[in-house]
Design an enzyme around this catalytic site. Structure first.
Site, PDB file in Angstrom:
ATOM      1  N   LYS A 170       0.767  -0.943   0.120  1.00  0.00           N
ATOM      2  CA  LYS A 170       0.067   0.142   0.232  1.00  0.00           C
ATOM      3  C   LYS A 170       1.023   1.139  -0.204  1.00  0.00           C
ATOM      4  O   LYS A 170       0.510   2.247  -0.912  1.00  0.00           O
ATOM      5  CB  LYS A 170      -0.652  -0.142   1.235  1.00  0.00           C
ATOM      6  CG  LYS A 170      -1.616   1.182   1.352  1.00  0.00           C
ATOM      7  CD  LYS A 170      -2.672   1.549   0.081  1.00  0.00           C
ATOM      8  CE  LYS A 170      -2.854   2.634   0.773  1.00  0.00           C
ATOM      9  NZ  LYS A 170      -3.954   2.858  -0.234  1.00  0.00           N
ATOM     10  N   CYS A 224      -4.179  10.003   1.165  1.00  0.00           N
ATOM     11  CA  CYS A 224      -3.776   9.382   0.556  1.00  0.00           C
ATOM     12  C   CYS A 224      -2.268   9.410   0.582  1.00  0.00           C
ATOM     13  O   CYS A 224      -0.707   9.159   0.466  1.00  0.00           O
ATOM     14  CB  CYS A 224      -4.191   8.713  -0.617  1.00  0.00           C
ATOM     15  SG  CYS A 224      -6.101   8.395   0.444  1.00  0.00           S
TER      16      CYS A 224
HETATM   17  N1  SAJ Z   1      -1.993  14.305  -9.120  1.00  0.00           N
HETATM   18  C1  SAJ Z   1      -0.958  15.627  -9.963  1.00  0.00           C
HETATM   19  N2  SAJ Z   1      -0.965  14.371 -12.116  1.00  0.00           N
HETATM   20  C2  SAJ Z   1      -1.584  13.217 -12.226  1.00  0.00           C
HETATM   21  C3  SAJ Z   1      -2.264  12.271 -11.354  1.00  0.00           C
HETATM   22  C4  SAJ Z   1      -2.338  13.617  -9.599  1.00  0.00           C
HETATM   23  O1  SAJ Z   1      -0.583  16.476 -10.116  1.00  0.00           O
HETATM   24  O2  SAJ Z   1      -0.972  13.332 -13.227  1.00  0.00           O
HETATM   25  C5  SAJ Z   1      -2.089  15.168  -8.471  1.00  0.00           C
HETATM   26  C6  SAJ Z   1      -3.837  15.298  -7.606  1.00  0.00           C
HETATM   27  O3  SAJ Z   1      -3.811  16.541  -8.431  1.00  0.00           O
HETATM   28  C7  SAJ Z   1      -4.118  14.972  -6.562  1.00  0.00           C
HETATM   29  C8  SAJ Z   1      -2.976  13.714  -6.037  1.00  0.00           C
HETATM   30  O4  SAJ Z   1      -2.296  13.840  -6.915  1.00  0.00           O
HETATM   31  O5  SAJ Z   1      -3.303  16.165  -6.292  1.00  0.00           O
HETATM   32  C9  SAJ Z   1      -3.656  12.385  -5.769  1.00  0.00           C
HETATM   33  O6  SAJ Z   1      -4.628  12.441  -7.054  1.00  0.00           O
HETATM   34  P1  SAJ Z   1      -4.613  11.083  -7.394  1.00  0.00           P
HETATM   35  O7  SAJ Z   1      -5.499  10.897  -8.091  1.00  0.00           O
HETATM   36  O8  SAJ Z   1      -3.402  10.645  -7.583  1.00  0.00           O
HETATM   37  O9  SAJ Z   1      -4.915   9.856  -6.170  1.00  0.00           O
HETATM   38  P2  SAJ Z   1      -6.131  10.073  -5.165  1.00  0.00           P
HETATM   39  O10 SAJ Z   1      -5.097  10.480  -3.645  1.00  0.00           O
HETATM   40  O11 SAJ Z   1      -7.596  10.684  -5.325  1.00  0.00           O
HETATM   41  O12 SAJ Z   1      -5.883   8.042  -4.557  1.00  0.00           O
HETATM   42  C10 SAJ Z   1      -5.008   7.642  -4.360  1.00  0.00           C
HETATM   43  C11 SAJ Z   1      -5.203   6.168  -5.319  1.00  0.00           C
HETATM   44  N3  SAJ Z   1      -3.705   6.051  -5.712  1.00  0.00           N
HETATM   45  C12 SAJ Z   1      -3.014   5.790  -6.597  1.00  0.00           C
HETATM   46  O13 SAJ Z   1      -3.084   5.740  -7.865  1.00  0.00           O
HETATM   47  C13 SAJ Z   1      -1.460   5.159  -6.255  1.00  0.00           C
HETATM   48  C14 SAJ Z   1      -6.041   5.161  -5.001  1.00  0.00           C
HETATM   49  O14 SAJ Z   1      -6.036   4.390  -5.430  1.00  0.00           O
HETATM   50  C15 SAJ Z   1      -5.354   5.285  -3.556  1.00  0.00           C
HETATM   51  O15 SAJ Z   1      -6.888   4.037  -3.007  1.00  0.00           O
HETATM   52  C16 SAJ Z   1      -6.246   6.106  -2.901  1.00  0.00           C
HETATM   53  O16 SAJ Z   1      -4.695   6.966  -3.110  1.00  0.00           O
HETATM   54  C17 SAJ Z   1      -5.983   5.984  -0.936  1.00  0.00           C
HETATM   55  O17 SAJ Z   1      -7.095   5.873  -0.483  1.00  0.00           O
HETATM   56  O18 SAJ Z   1      -4.139   5.575  -0.739  1.00  0.00           O
END
Ligand code: SAJ
Length: 401
Positions: free
Chosen positions: A201, A255
């Protein structure tokens, strides 16, 4: 099979609801009376597509009941938050409290599973805690760790279809946990031990954090080099083995901006890239603030008056209403401290009002501003027909393509 979920938050509630929809008898426990009452009325306290209807149906069918206290069950799941303390030290006190709350109920043959994101060794520690108070249960109950990995906004689909990693403190614990998840997960169930499952995780979210840090670093380099970072990444990604993520105004949510610290705080010497990625992603909002201030100064010098400014987006990622740990919100807060609310328009199409910020419709904010700062790539902002007479600061790829 009767199942007791401790914690009815963003993960606990949907998981309880989905397992209840598969015919399990589920008790959902939360310390918040309002959440318990809301769920017992068949309603939800979070925003998640499809969850409202499903909750209504499982509460009406009697498969899900919410309660302030755990009840005698066959499977217990701990799905409570694990925040961090002052120096980014993981705080497992909620996991501990949830475990203590069910220790007296445990009986031979029961299965206890932690889903909360946890530092390595937490499952073994909770096993020690259980056996210290109930030594007669040694080798008689199953104890396992199974991390959730669903993406907010797509939780119902991913809960059923994502593969899961399941790690018991022994083989029979892994078997028992797999038997439980088989009842509602269609994805593959991968077996391992508890420590590896905990680290899986932390690795998943750290991996994403490191990749985003790389993109954010590129965006800062490209700004100095006069290169469009969005075009650059798109072109680099044409390589069959390159897949760079997108830069943004920082990394938010509960997360990705949190979990890497569960590794760095325990392994500070070993985790160099993970720590650096956190530093880069934490710095990005401050960089965006500096860029915005510079653009305002330049405007004033060129036009002989102070600019009006639109700050577009508050959520932690596109197309959601969740502001927790949002870098966009942080940027707005920092800028407001300096601008004294003068001629600043704040737009967030996913929420109608905010306790601290005066919100303006995004159309109005855009129309009135000399400088438009795009912080979150909401679909509404992408659809705006861009005017030629405005200074546009695009920190999230609104203008790409
Ligand atoms: N972000 C970027 N650039 C990107 C992708 C995301 O700047 O290319 C930023 C987003 O804007 C945001 C942050 O990252 O601020 C997190 O967003 P996210 O969509 O990457 O993830 P979360 O926090 O909504 O969900 C994550 C997911 N983990 C992964 O993709 C490895 C999800 O599958 C997990 O279940 C979740 O964390 C968790 O609960 O841990």
């Amino acid at each position: 099979m009767k199942v007791c979920f401790i914690g009815l938050g963003y993960i606990g509630l949907p998981t309880a609801v989905v397992s209840a929809s598969r015919g399990l008898t589920v008790i959902g426990v939360d310390i918040d009376e309002e959440i318990v009452n809301t769920v017992n009325q068949g309603k939800i306290h979070i925003v998640e597509p499809g969850l409202g209807e499903l909750t209504k149906s499982v509460v009406e069918s009697g498969n899900l009941t919410a309660s302030l206290k755990p009840e005698l069950s066959d499977v217990y799941l701990v799905v409570v938050p694990t925040p961090f303390k002052g120096n980014h030290e993981p705080d497992i006190s909620y996991v501990e409290a949830a475990t203590v709350s069910i220790i007296d109920l445990l009986k031979e043959g029961d299965t206890y599973i932690i889903e909360s994101t946890s530092p390595i060794g937490t499952t073994e520690r909770m096993a020690e805690l259980i056996f210290s108070l109930r030594p007669e249960l040694h080798n008689k109950i199953n104890i396992a760790y199974c991390p959730e990995r669903v993406l907010p906004g797509n939780v119902i689909f991913e809960l059923e279809n994502n593969d899961r990693v399941i790690g018991g403190i022994d083989e029979k614990s892994t078997d028992a946990a797999i038997e439980f998840y088989t009842k509602f997960v269609r994805g593959k169930l991968h077996r391992t031990n508890a420590r590896t499952a905990e680290m899986v995780k932390l690795t998943e979210n750290s991996s994403r954090d490191v990749q985003i840090a790389f993109a954010n670093e590129l965006s800062i380099i490209c700004n100095s080099a006069g290169i469009n970072v969005w075009e650059l990444i798109e072109l680099a990604n044409k390589h069959p083995r390159v897949n760079i993520l997108w830069p943004g105004c920082g990394v938010g949510g509960h997360c990705i901006a949190v979990d890497p610290y569960f590794i760095t705080s325990h392994f500070p010497e070993e985790s160099k890239i993970i720590a650096k990625a956190r530093e880069i992603n934490n710095y990005k909002p401050l960089w965006c603030v500096e860029q915005t201030k510079n653009a305002m100064l330049k405007f004033e010098l060129e036009n002989g008056r102070k600019p009006s400014i639109a700050l577009m987006g508050l959520a932690f990622k596109p197309n959601i209403d969740d502001l927790r740990e949002s870098p966009a919100k942080y940027i707005v807060e920092l800028l407001l401290q300096e601008l004294n609310d003068r001629d600043v328009y704040i737009a967030e199409p996913n929420i109608s009002n905010h306790i601290r910020f005066k919100l303006t419709s995004y159309e109005e904010a855009y129309k009135n501003a000399d400088i438009v700062v795009f912080l979150v790539a909401h679909k509404e902002f992408k659809a705006i027909k861009q005017a030629k007479d405005k200074v546009l600061l695009d920190f999230c790829g609104i203008l790409k393509n």
